[in-house]
Write an enzyme that holds these catalytic residues in place. Structure first.
Site, PDB file in Angstrom:
ATOM      1  N   LYS A  17      -4.944  26.817  13.729  1.00  0.00           N
ATOM      2  CA  LYS A  17      -3.624  26.355  12.932  1.00  0.00           C
ATOM      3  C   LYS A  17      -2.508  27.659  13.155  1.00  0.00           C
ATOM      4  O   LYS A  17      -2.821  28.778  13.198  1.00  0.00           O
ATOM      5  CB  LYS A  17      -3.658  25.718  11.715  1.00  0.00           C
ATOM      6  CG  LYS A  17      -4.296  26.634  10.612  1.00  0.00           C
ATOM      7  CD  LYS A  17      -3.415  27.865   9.955  1.00  0.00           C
ATOM      8  CE  LYS A  17      -4.064  28.974   9.036  1.00  0.00           C
ATOM      9  NZ  LYS A  17      -3.183  30.186   8.836  1.00  0.00           N
TER      10      LYS A  17
ATOM     11  N   ALA B 186     -10.422  36.710  12.136  1.00  0.00           N
ATOM     12  CA  ALA B 186      -9.407  37.403  11.214  1.00  0.00           C
ATOM     13  C   ALA B 186      -8.235  37.570  11.911  1.00  0.00           C
ATOM     14  O   ALA B 186      -7.562  38.551  11.670  1.00  0.00           O
ATOM     15  CB  ALA B 186     -10.045  38.604  10.907  1.00  0.00           C
ATOM     16  N   GLY B 187      -7.671  36.416  12.709  1.00  0.00           N
ATOM     17  CA  GLY B 187      -6.406  36.348  13.332  1.00  0.00           C
ATOM     18  C   GLY B 187      -5.275  35.493  12.676  1.00  0.00           C
ATOM     19  O   GLY B 187      -4.367  35.613  13.243  1.00  0.00           O
TER      20      GLY B 187
ATOM     21  N   GLY C  80      -9.896  30.541  11.747  1.00  0.00           N
ATOM     22  CA  GLY C  80     -10.758  30.420  12.407  1.00  0.00           C
ATOM     23  C   GLY C  80     -12.284  30.077  11.570  1.00  0.00           C
ATOM     24  O   GLY C  80     -12.950  29.209  12.100  1.00  0.00           O
ATOM     25  N   GLY C  81     -12.294  30.839  10.559  1.00  0.00           N
ATOM     26  CA  GLY C  81     -13.428  30.601   9.752  1.00  0.00           C
ATOM     27  C   GLY C  81     -13.557  29.401   9.124  1.00  0.00           C
ATOM     28  O   GLY C  81     -14.377  28.517   9.102  1.00  0.00           O
ATOM     29  N   SER C  82     -12.362  28.866   8.738  1.00  0.00           N
ATOM     30  CA  SER C  82     -12.096  27.383   7.917  1.00  0.00           C
ATOM     31  C   SER C  82     -12.598  26.591   8.969  1.00  0.00           C
ATOM     32  O   SER C  82     -13.046  25.380   8.796  1.00  0.00           O
ATOM     33  CB  SER C  82     -10.635  27.371   7.704  1.00  0.00           C
ATOM     34  OG  SER C  82     -10.274  28.522   6.562  1.00  0.00           O
TER      35      SER C  82
ATOM     36  N   ASP D 129      -7.982  26.299   3.360  1.00  0.00           N
ATOM     37  CA  ASP D 129      -7.377  26.012   4.827  1.00  0.00           C
ATOM     38  C   ASP D 129      -8.413  24.952   5.295  1.00  0.00           C
ATOM     39  O   ASP D 129      -8.118  24.258   6.405  1.00  0.00           O
ATOM     40  CB  ASP D 129      -7.318  27.004   5.833  1.00  0.00           C
ATOM     41  CG  ASP D 129      -6.063  28.032   5.303  1.00  0.00           C
ATOM     42  OD1 ASP D 129      -5.324  27.722   4.699  1.00  0.00           O
ATOM     43  OD2 ASP D 129      -6.171  29.103   6.128  1.00  0.00           O
TER      44      ASP D 129
HETATM   45  P1  ATP Z   1      -6.974  32.634   7.390  1.00  0.00           P
HETATM   46  O1  ATP Z   1      -6.027  32.269   8.523  1.00  0.00           O
HETATM   47  O2  ATP Z   1      -7.737  31.358   7.073  1.00  0.00           O
HETATM   48  O3  ATP Z   1      -6.514  33.332   6.384  1.00  0.00           O
HETATM   49  P2  ATP Z   1      -8.306  34.092   9.477  1.00  0.00           P
HETATM   50  O4  ATP Z   1      -8.043  33.327  10.472  1.00  0.00           O
HETATM   51  O5  ATP Z   1      -7.262  35.200   9.340  1.00  0.00           O
HETATM   52  O6  ATP Z   1      -8.403  33.274   8.131  1.00  0.00           O
HETATM   53  P3  ATP Z   1     -11.115  34.295  10.106  1.00  0.00           P
HETATM   54  O7  ATP Z   1     -11.163  34.197  11.275  1.00  0.00           O
HETATM   55  O8  ATP Z   1     -11.357  32.834   9.352  1.00  0.00           O
HETATM   56  O9  ATP Z   1      -9.694  34.785   9.406  1.00  0.00           O
HETATM   57  O10 ATP Z   1     -12.037  35.405   9.346  1.00  0.00           O
HETATM   58  C1  ATP Z   1     -12.036  35.917   8.049  1.00  0.00           C
HETATM   59  C2  ATP Z   1     -13.216  36.575   7.818  1.00  0.00           C
HETATM   60  O11 ATP Z   1     -13.962  35.702   7.313  1.00  0.00           O
HETATM   61  C3  ATP Z   1     -13.843  37.182   8.827  1.00  0.00           C
HETATM   62  O12 ATP Z   1     -13.320  38.566   9.076  1.00  0.00           O
HETATM   63  C4  ATP Z   1     -15.051  37.365   8.852  1.00  0.00           C
HETATM   64  O13 ATP Z   1     -15.894  38.423   8.157  1.00  0.00           O
HETATM   65  C5  ATP Z   1     -15.324  35.822   7.741  1.00  0.00           C
HETATM   66  N1  ATP Z   1     -15.915  34.931   8.318  1.00  0.00           N
HETATM   67  C6  ATP Z   1     -16.893  34.240   7.742  1.00  0.00           C
HETATM   68  N2  ATP Z   1     -17.520  33.052   8.634  1.00  0.00           N
HETATM   69  C7  ATP Z   1     -16.487  33.023   9.665  1.00  0.00           C
HETATM   70  C8  ATP Z   1     -16.412  32.196  10.877  1.00  0.00           C
HETATM   71  N3  ATP Z   1     -17.365  31.236  11.139  1.00  0.00           N
HETATM   72  N4  ATP Z   1     -15.863  32.660  11.792  1.00  0.00           N
HETATM   73  C9  ATP Z   1     -15.056  33.764  11.616  1.00  0.00           C
HETATM   74  N5  ATP Z   1     -14.876  34.773  10.548  1.00  0.00           N
HETATM   75  C10 ATP Z   1     -15.646  34.412   9.615  1.00  0.00           C
END
Ligand code: ATP
Length: 306
Positions: A12, A99-100, A104-106, A139
């Site tokens: 997203k 963590a972008g 991605g984790g969600s 999310d």
């Molecule tokens: P958001 O946009 O929801 O704030 P994000 O996209 O910045 O999140 P994610 O890719 O969700 O960040 O990752 C955040 C942290 O969550 C990562 O640094 C990692 O340690 C942890 N994590 C736990 N599960 C996952 C997963 N399935 N994929 C990626 N990171 C994960």
């Protein structure tokens, strides 16, 4: 893996992220306009004796493979609610930057809910899955829903939004991630810390932005993004000043709008069509201001079995 259920789940971008006052519980009320785009993770659930996670794709080495993985937590939650043993092999094939700021984790948590439900035959309906998703993270419900939606509360109370046609985007992927809690802390600090950060206005969606989505008008959406944008962007730029150069490079190369995606460090650029997207992706990659650039479109459907 020969047997199993595979779910595709989109990333997203927040076309608006209005961050309200710091609450006593440390969270913020948001007005969050989610928009799903065509970068996808794939989550495959296959029979196993115990709960096991494997991961492939860019940034896989940064993804926890224990109970800290959001997909593992999703599987464990669904299993607990249905009295099912939490026994599954989840393989996550990542394309969404880790963590972008693209959830991605969600996405993986939403994918795991859907894939495990199908594998185990737990028969959870949409409403139950959305409820479990909200328990897992703010999310996660949107990753199930896809399309475009307004998120209130911490982002988890969703109202689907109408979108006409397709919008074209380019994402500039950064080296390394940004921690979402750290970006919120920086946002509060830039607002003057306590108590000033608790006194900012209640967040509200911008009517012009919702109208631009409903009207399928990229120029109007660009103007609305420039006007209302992402309240976390100053914090992401403060923590990662080099992102300013990425945003400037995209805008100088003709993007209609440029915005930090969520908590960053991915930068999102709105462009007028597919050709403009491919050109901008090439210019951004050549500019040396990002690790890679990806052109895609949205709205994309939410998590679905493939
Ligand atoms: P958001 O946009 O929801 O704030 P994000 O996209 O910045 O999140 P994610 O890719 O969700 O960040 O990752 C955040 C942290 O969550 C990562 O640094 C990692 O340690 C942890 N994590 C736990 N599960 C996952 C997963 N399935 N994929 C990626 N990171 C994960």
């Amino acid at each position: 893996m020969t047997t199993g259920v595979t779910v595709s789940v989109p990333a997203k971008v927040n076309v608006q992220l209005a961050v309200g006052p710091l609450r006593p519980d440390g969270f913020h009320d948001l007005a969050n306009v989610f928009f799903a785009v065509g970068l996808h993770d794939r989550v495959t659930a296959a029979p196993a004796e115990t709960l096991r996670i494997t991961c492939s794709g860019p940034g896989a080495e940064l993804v926890p493979l224990d109970e800290g993985n959001l997909a593992a937590r999703a599987a464990a939650l669904l299993a607990a609610r249905h009295g099912h043993p939490p026994a599954v092999h989840l393989h996550i094939d990542k394309d969404i930057p880790v963590a972008g700021g693209m959830a991605g984790g969600s996405a993986d948590a939403a994918g795991a809910l859907l894939a495990c439900d199908a594998l185990w035959g737990t028969g959870a309906d949409r409403e139950e899955l959305l409820g479990l998703a909200a328990e897992l993270g703010s999310d996660v419900p949107f990753s199930l829903l896809g399309g475009a939606a307004l998120g209130r509360g911490r982002g988890e109370r969703l109202t689907p939004l109408p979108v006409a046609g397709r919008f074209h985007w380019v994402f500039a992927l950064a080296d390394g991630g940004l921690s979402t809690p750290e970006v919120y802390r920086e946002c509060d600090r830039l607002r003057g810390g306590e108590p000033a950060a608790s006194r900012v206005p209640e967040p509200a969606p911008a009517p012009a932005l919702l109208a631009a989505l409903a009207g399928g008008d990229p120029a109007a959406l660009a103007a609305a993004i420039a006007a209302s944008g992402n309240d976390l962007q100053p914090a992401a730029l403060s923590l990662r000043p080099a992102l300013r150069r990425t945003l400037d490079a995209g805008l100088a190369a003709g993007a209609l709008a440029g915005i930090v995606s969520g908590s960053g460090p991915t930068c999102a650029f709105l462009v007028k069509d597919t050709a403009a997207g491919h050109t901008l992706a090439q210019v951004l990659e050549a500019s040396g201001t990002c690790r890679a650039a990806r052109a895609t479109t949205g709205p994309a459907p939410g998590a679905h079995i493939v």
